[in-house]
Every structure is written in structure tokens, then in C-alpha cells.
Design a protein around this motif. Structure first.
Motif, PDB file in Angstrom:
ATOM      1  N   THR A  78       0.888  -1.214   0.051  1.00 33.69           N
ATOM      2  CA  THR A  78      -0.148  -0.048   0.105  1.00 33.69           C
ATOM      3  C   THR A  78       0.964   1.277   0.086  1.00 33.69           C
ATOM      4  N   PRO A  87      -1.642   0.191  -6.079  1.00 31.86           N
ATOM      5  CA  PRO A  87      -2.645   0.295  -4.866  1.00 31.86           C
ATOM      6  C   PRO A  87      -3.340   1.749  -4.773  1.00 31.86           C
ATOM      7  N   ARG A 145       2.636   1.418   3.339  1.00 30.33           N
ATOM      8  CA  ARG A 145       3.741   0.393   3.573  1.00 30.33           C
ATOM      9  C   ARG A 145       5.032   0.810   2.612  1.00 30.33           C
TER      10      ARG A 145
END
Length: 132
Positions: free
Chosen positions: A68, A116, A71
């Protein structure tokens, strides 16, 4: 884009005192990004980057799963010595906004389609109607 021009933009946007700091950020961020792009999109982006950084993008750090945006920031902070999440966001912004300029709008649209949600903000190109 030429090597010197790319690093100069990253250095300016990241407010780095040396070209080495800009290069370090560019290598880490593009190595992480390369793990998330596939096929023609990754090849087209590599063709628009300086050769050294194209090789970094094409030989990425391995990712077990797509990160993501949050992350991605954590991973960048972990790979850059002395970085915090706050400084990693700065590093990512400097590198990815320069990368977005090199890519152009059409390719950026295809890049963001592979990533994402939330990466549009990391590239400095928030998409209307998309939430991070």
C-alpha cells in the motif's frame, strides 16, 4: 531524461545538499517502485529514465505482495539509512514527482492503474475522486 537533469530536479525538490543524497533517494525509491510495476508499463517508464536508474527500476527489490502507499513509505524509511517516515515521504515525493514528469500524463495514468490506491498522492498527482 538525462542523468544530470533528473538528479538536479530530485535534489532541488528534496532540498538535498548533495547530488549523492538525491541519487541515494532515487535508487531506493525506484527499486521499490520497480517491484510493483510489470510488463510494458515498467519497460516504458524505464525507457524515459536515465539508463542507470532504468536498470534500478528493471532490477527491483523483491516484494512478496503489492505495498500500500503507507507500507511503501515504511519500506522506503527502512531502506534509507537514518530516514524516518516523515523524511521518507519527502524522499518519495522528490523522486516520484520527477519520475512523473519524465513519464508524462498517459504513462502516469497506466502506472497508477497498476498500483494500489494512494500512490497518486506519492507521485504528486492526486486523482479527483480517489482517496489515498
Amino acid at each position: 531524461m538525462r542523468w544530470e537533469a533528473f538528479l538536479e530536479r530530485v535534489q532541488e525538490r528534496g532540498e538535498y545538499t548533495t547530488a549523492q543524497e538525491a541519487e541515494r533517494a532515487a535508487r531506493v525509491v525506484l527499486a521499490l517502485l520497480g517491484a510493483h510495476l510489470v510488463g510494458q508499463v515498467r519497460a516504458e517508464l524505464a525507457a524515459r529514465l536515465p539508463e542507470t536508474l532504468a536498470l534500478v527500476l528493471l532490477n527491483p527489490l523483491q516484494a512478496a505482495e503489492p505495498l500500500t502507499a503507507e507500507r511503501f513509505v515504511h519500506a522506503t524509511a527502512a531502506w534509507i539509512e537514518g530516514a524516518t517516515e516523515t523524511t521518507a515521504v519527502w524522499d518519495i515525493g522528490a523522486v516520484l514527482s520527477t519520475t512523473a514528469d519524465a513519464a508524462g500524463d498517459d504513462l502516469m495514468e497506466r502506472i497508477l492503474f497498476q498500483l494500489p490506491p494512494g500512490y497518486d498522492v506519492l507521485f504528486g498527482r492526486p486523482q479527483p475522486g480517489r482517496r489515498p
